[in-house]
Design a protein around this motif. Structure first.
Motif, mmCIF file in Angstrom:
data_model
loop_
_atom_site.group_PDB
_atom_site.id
_atom_site.type_symbol
_atom_site.label_atom_id
_atom_site.label_comp_id
_atom_site.label_asym_id
_atom_site.label_seq_id
_atom_site.Cartn_x
_atom_site.Cartn_y
_atom_site.Cartn_z
ATOM 1 N N UNK A 10 -4.252 10.080 11.386
ATOM 2 C CA UNK A 10 -4.200 8.623 11.148
ATOM 3 C C UNK A 10 -3.419 7.910 12.248
ATOM 4 N N UNK A 11 -2.286 8.480 12.653
ATOM 5 C CA UNK A 11 -1.488 7.865 13.709
ATOM 6 C C UNK A 11 -2.278 7.783 15.018
ATOM 7 N N UNK A 69 0.822 -1.205 0.000
ATOM 8 C CA UNK A 69 0.000 0.000 0.000
ATOM 9 C C UNK A 69 0.859 1.259 0.000
ATOM 10 N N UNK A 70 1.988 1.218 0.681
ATOM 11 C CA UNK A 70 2.893 2.372 0.706
ATOM 12 C C UNK A 70 3.474 2.645 -0.678
ATOM 13 N N UNK A 71 3.823 1.584 -1.400
ATOM 14 C CA UNK A 71 4.323 1.753 -2.766
ATOM 15 C C UNK A 71 3.242 2.362 -3.652
ATOM 16 N N UNK A 105 -6.128 3.438 4.615
ATOM 17 C CA UNK A 105 -5.864 4.542 3.703
ATOM 18 C C UNK A 105 -4.622 5.335 4.092
ATOM 19 N N UNK A 106 -4.218 5.270 5.357
ATOM 20 C CA UNK A 106 -3.027 6.001 5.778
ATOM 21 C C UNK A 106 -1.744 5.456 5.194
ATOM 22 N N UNK A 137 -3.528 -5.238 10.722
ATOM 23 C CA UNK A 137 -2.605 -4.240 10.173
ATOM 24 C C UNK A 137 -2.849 -2.828 10.698
ATOM 25 N N UNK A 138 -3.765 -2.657 11.621
ATOM 26 C CA UNK A 138 -3.990 -1.337 12.217
ATOM 27 C C UNK A 138 -3.382 -1.313 13.618
ATOM 28 N N UNK A 139 -2.107 -1.621 13.641
ATOM 29 C CA UNK A 139 -1.332 -1.734 14.868
ATOM 30 C C UNK A 139 -0.112 -0.847 14.729
ATOM 31 N N UNK A 140 0.166 -0.030 15.737
ATOM 32 C CA UNK A 140 1.234 0.955 15.627
ATOM 33 C C UNK A 140 2.597 0.314 15.392
#
Length: 333
Positions: free
Chosen positions: A155-156, A58-60, A182-183, A234-237
């Motif tokens: 987002x963070x 997603x970052x790419x 989305x972040x 995947x929504x883990x810091x």
């Protein structure tokens, strides 16, 4: 004559790593019986490294798609959706046929299609992200780096709250636009364009340090508290920081020309090929693992060979399909 765009090697390397990481998450059952504390931690570390795969993908996407000029909204939607939807249809047919071969129920196959339990959830997530990309693209073009920092700050906060199962903290204080996948594209764009006040040499070392520390904390928390089960996927810091660390590590190694010796040899070509086939591999490895499970020796000694063979066959399927006329367009390559 159209000019062929030069490929950016660190994107290829990150994408190749990401698909291998995704496969890592799905091959735990190849291991034999592990009872020692060191063995359990090693297995858990191996699996948790695999959690970096989806964030990197997603970052790419964000690095490549944001702050761009698109001819029209329709052009963007057509190009992006054609690129992901037609391979999905092709591979879901093959996966369904494989499930029929293994006598899976219709209910099971429907759940696979909608992403539960299966890796197909990523496709549906990607649809949602692509629908939002044109909106975020305009926002970033208008507000630049300040807008990116604003978005990432919120987002963070939601990621931290999600990590500890505290979002929404107040029932009517909704940040759903920020609280999700989305972040990651915005983060990828930021890391690819930000000019840090450190040398390239320091930046890749900082990235490596972030990766090692965040992975160690995540493995410790996972083993001690079942940390991974306390948060949405995947929504883990810690997973966010693992993705940041890996991204910076590879990006700045490439900027310091550390990969020049392999870019044009067999290793570099293999990395580029895996990168090109990565979307097809995301689907094909499901088929490969279903068949491989039937010959699984559950041996720790043979695990590396089983893992390597899974990666190879997962690459081979879309690669071969990409060489067949007409099929190439739906192969995911």
């Amino acid at each position: 004559m159209a000019i062929k765009k030069e490929r950016i090697f660190y994107y290829d390397l990150l994408r190749a790593f990401a698909i291998i990481a995704v496969i890592i998450c799905h091959v735990d059952f190849y291991f034999g019986n592990i009872t020692t504390p060191i063995g359990i931690i090693a297995k858990m570390t191996f699996h948790d490294i695999g959690r970096i795969g989806v964030p990197i993908f997603l970052m790419i996407s964000g690095a490549l798609l944001l702050n761009r000029d698109y001819p029209s909204l329709g052009d963007f939607i057509k190009r992006r959706f054609t690129r992901i939807v037609t391979p999905f249809i092709f591979w879901i047919i093959l996966i369904t046929l494989t499930n029929i071969h293994f006598h899976k129920s219709y209910a099971y196959m429907w759940n696979v299609f909608i992403g539960n339990p299966s890796i197909m959830w990523y496709f549906w997530t990607l649809i949602g992200i692509y629908l939002a990309i044109p909106i975020i693209n305009i926002f970033i073009k208008e507000y630049g780096e300040k807008g990116v920092k604003y978005f990432l700050a919120i987002w963070f906060i939601t990621i931290i709250l999600n990590t500890f199962s505290m979002y929404p903290l107040f029932p009517y204080f909704k940040l759903d636009w920020f609280a999700g996948f989305i972040g990651y594209p915005v983060l990828g764009y930021y890391l690819s364009t930000k000019k840090f006040n450190f040398s390239d040499s320091k930046m890749w070392k900082i990235g490596l340090l972030i990766l090692i520390v965040s992975l160690a904390v995540f493995v410790f928390a996972d083993k001690t508290y079942g940390f991974a089960s306390l948060t949405l996927m995947y929504q883990n810091i810690m997973i966010v920081f693992m993705g940041i660390g890996m991204y910076l590590f590879i990006e700045y190694l490439d900027k310091e020309n550390k990969f020049n010796s392999i870019k044009n040899n067999a290793i570099g070509k293999a990395i580029s090929s895996i990168s090109l086939c990565s979307y097809g591999m995301y689907f094909s490895h499901v088929i490969v693992i279903m068949f491989m499970s039937k010959i699984n020796p559950h041996s720790n000694v043979l695990f590396p060979a089983m893992f390597a063979l899974t990666i190879f066959l997962s690459w081979l399927l879309p690669y071969v399909f990409s060489k067949i006329p007409y099929v190439k367009k739906v192969s995911g390559v």
